[in-house]
Design a protein around this motif. Structure first.
Motif, PDB file in Angstrom:
ATOM      1  N   UNK A 225     -11.448   3.592 -13.334  1.00 14.35           N
ATOM      2  CA  UNK A 225     -10.182   4.340 -13.290  1.00 14.35           C
ATOM      3  C   UNK A 225     -10.212   5.619 -14.131  1.00 14.35           C
ATOM      4  N   UNK A 226     -11.400   5.980 -14.653  1.00 16.22           N
ATOM      5  CA  UNK A 226     -11.550   7.191 -15.447  1.00 16.22           C
ATOM      6  C   UNK A 226     -12.812   7.929 -15.011  1.00 16.22           C
ATOM      7  N   UNK A 227     -12.700   9.245 -14.891  1.00 19.80           N
ATOM      8  CA  UNK A 227     -13.822  10.045 -14.389  1.00 19.80           C
ATOM      9  C   UNK A 227     -14.699  10.603 -15.502  1.00 19.80           C
ATOM     10  N   UNK A 228     -14.061  11.061 -16.597  1.00 21.89           N
ATOM     11  CA  UNK A 228     -14.794  11.759 -17.653  1.00 21.89           C
ATOM     12  C   UNK A 228     -14.815  10.951 -18.951  1.00 21.89           C
ATOM     13  N   UNK A 229     -15.952  10.994 -19.610  1.00 19.77           N
ATOM     14  CA  UNK A 229     -16.084  10.392 -20.944  1.00 19.77           C
ATOM     15  C   UNK A 229     -16.742  11.429 -21.845  1.00 19.77           C
ATOM     16  N   UNK A 230     -16.002  11.853 -22.870  1.00 18.95           N
ATOM     17  CA  UNK A 230     -16.488  12.883 -23.799  1.00 18.95           C
ATOM     18  C   UNK A 230     -16.805  12.240 -25.139  1.00 18.95           C
ATOM     19  N   UNK A 290     -19.439   7.639 -14.035  1.00 21.86           N
ATOM     20  CA  UNK A 290     -18.733   8.411 -15.058  1.00 21.86           C
ATOM     21  C   UNK A 290     -19.520   9.663 -15.420  1.00 21.86           C
ATOM     22  N   UNK A 291     -18.802  10.756 -15.624  1.00 20.87           N
ATOM     23  CA  UNK A 291     -19.430  12.006 -16.069  1.00 20.87           C
ATOM     24  C   UNK A 291     -19.300  12.053 -17.594  1.00 20.87           C
ATOM     25  N   UNK A 292     -20.432  11.961 -18.271  1.00 21.65           N
ATOM     26  CA  UNK A 292     -20.438  11.874 -19.733  1.00 21.65           C
ATOM     27  C   UNK A 292     -20.957  13.173 -20.324  1.00 21.65           C
ATOM     28  N   UNK A 293     -20.196  13.725 -21.265  1.00 21.09           N
ATOM     29  CA  UNK A 293     -20.645  14.940 -21.956  1.00 21.09           C
ATOM     30  C   UNK A 293     -20.625  14.736 -23.462  1.00 21.09           C
ATOM     31  N   UNK A 294     -21.670  15.209 -24.111  1.00 22.37           N
ATOM     32  CA  UNK A 294     -21.752  15.176 -25.568  1.00 22.37           C
ATOM     33  C   UNK A 294     -21.231  16.503 -26.107  1.00 22.37           C
ATOM     34  N   UNK A 295     -20.964  16.565 -27.410  1.00 25.36           N
ATOM     35  CA  UNK A 295     -20.506  17.804 -28.038  1.00 25.36           C
ATOM     36  C   UNK A 295     -21.525  18.250 -29.076  1.00 25.36           C
ATOM     37  N   UNK A 296     -21.788  19.542 -29.132  1.00 21.28           N
ATOM     38  CA  UNK A 296     -22.678  20.088 -30.151  1.00 21.28           C
ATOM     39  C   UNK A 296     -21.931  20.098 -31.493  1.00 21.28           C
ATOM     40  N   UNK A 297     -22.640  20.230 -32.616  1.00 20.49           N
ATOM     41  CA  UNK A 297     -21.967  20.358 -33.911  1.00 20.49           C
ATOM     42  C   UNK A 297     -20.944  21.491 -33.937  1.00 20.49           C
TER      43      UNK A 297
END
Length: 331
Positions: A225-230, A290-297
């Motif tokens: 039920x969720x598309x994006x995971x950040x 799921x589309x997973x994105x990481x974050x830079x510092x």
């Protein structure tokens, strides 16, 4: 009656007598409650490490009974049962313990910890010892800190790379004041809601998203039920072994040490297992769409600044001294 029939009944009677004798041989019973399913590392390791060690090394004098799947109630109800001595042990998140001792909310301050190593160094050291000491006056005691993992944001609108991406999004949070204040600071619309209602709320669009550790995102099937995971990693979700102080104090000294050593072994093994478990589940979530994105510092920097902007407002509730201590040891 035939000889075979007589022999069969005799053997059954002997087994029943044996198991009844074994059950009655235990002098003490430790009932352990958790909201997690039986397949979760909390339950698996509680059986394979804690239960096995305690029962074997107490010479059968202690029996350990595990009650998963919130059979004993939610974290709050189980903590209350531990305080009353109805339940000997529970595995709640520290945000629940903050209902009994407000200084535990220090652990819920966003971006206090940015690595597992720094978190456990602080919790095994000066910060954890101070929290443990304050907990004793509630009639409960802590036998060790472990984790659910870092909390991350999922939603159905867009990947989150900056606070601007959260503007106006309705995000389900726990009823934890620092969490709510943090999401307000980011411009989101934090919406406290019971975990049991969350899947349906996401499915129906009552809320746009939520924030939880990877293991819970996976086990709760939020990928449906969720598309994006950040991977914002904004709060390190800490769990601990909460037990009734009087129960421990009233055990013979040698059995007290058996229980405490069993807890230490459980915590050590849990800390080894969880990072690998999380890595595997991130891949599995991607495989499930799921589309997973990481974050830079650099991308995390404005989130961290927003987090530290709310610390001041909690100095009265949590305690200026405990926040100062936490910031010092979390470096």
């Amino acid at each position: 009656m035939s000889f075979k029939r007589w022999l069969s009944l005799s053997m059954a009677a002997m087994f029943l007598f044996f198991f009844a004798f074994c059950a009655s041989a235990a002098d003490y019973t430790i009932k352990v409650g958790t909201i997690q399913p039986e397949s979760h590392p909390d339950c698996v390791l509680m059986r394979e490490v804690f239960q096995k060690y305690v029962e074997e090394n107490s010479g059968g004098r202690i029996k350990v009974e595990l009650y998963p799947n919130a059979q004993m109630g939610g974290d709050r109800e189980m903590a209350e049962a531990v305080q009353l001595g109805i339940l000997q042990m529970a595995l709640p998140v520290t945000s629940i313990t903050a209902s009994f001792e407000k200084s535990f909310n220090v652990v819920e301050l966003p971006y206090l910890f940015t690595t597992r190593e720094s978190a456990f160094e602080a919790l095994d050291g000066e910060l954890g010892k101070e929290l443990d000491k304050r907990l004793l006056k509630t009639g409960m005691m802590n036998l060790g800190y472990f984790e659910n993992g870092f909390r991350h944001i999922t939603n159905n609108k867009r990947p989150i790379y900056s606070p601007e991406d959260l503007k106006g999004l309705k995000i389900r949070t726990m009823e934890v004041p620092p969490h709510i204040a943090f999401f307000k600071e980011l411009g989101a619309n934090p919406t406290p809601m019971s975990f049991g209602e969350l899947y349906t709320a996401l499915q129906q669009g009552t809320v746009d998203g939520q924030e939880n550790p990877i293991v819970l995102i996976h086990d709760s099937r939020f990928y449906e039920v969720q598309k994006y995971c950040s991977l914002t990693g904004h709060v390190f979700s800490v769990v601990h072994i909460l037990t009734n102080k009087s129960f421990i104090d009233n055990l013979p000294s040698e059995l007290q040490e058996v229980v405490k050593e069993g807890a230490r072994r459980f915590v050590a093994r849990h800390r080894e297992v969880m990072p690998q478990e999380e890595e595997e589940l991130i891949v599995e979530l991607q495989n499930k769409g799921m589309k997973i994105n990481d974050l830079t510092p650099e991308q995390k920097k404005p989130f961290v600044e927003a987090a530290h902007a709310i610390y001041e407002q909690f100095k009265g509730e949590i305690g200026e001294d405990i926040i100062a201590l936490a910031e010092k040891v979390a470096k």
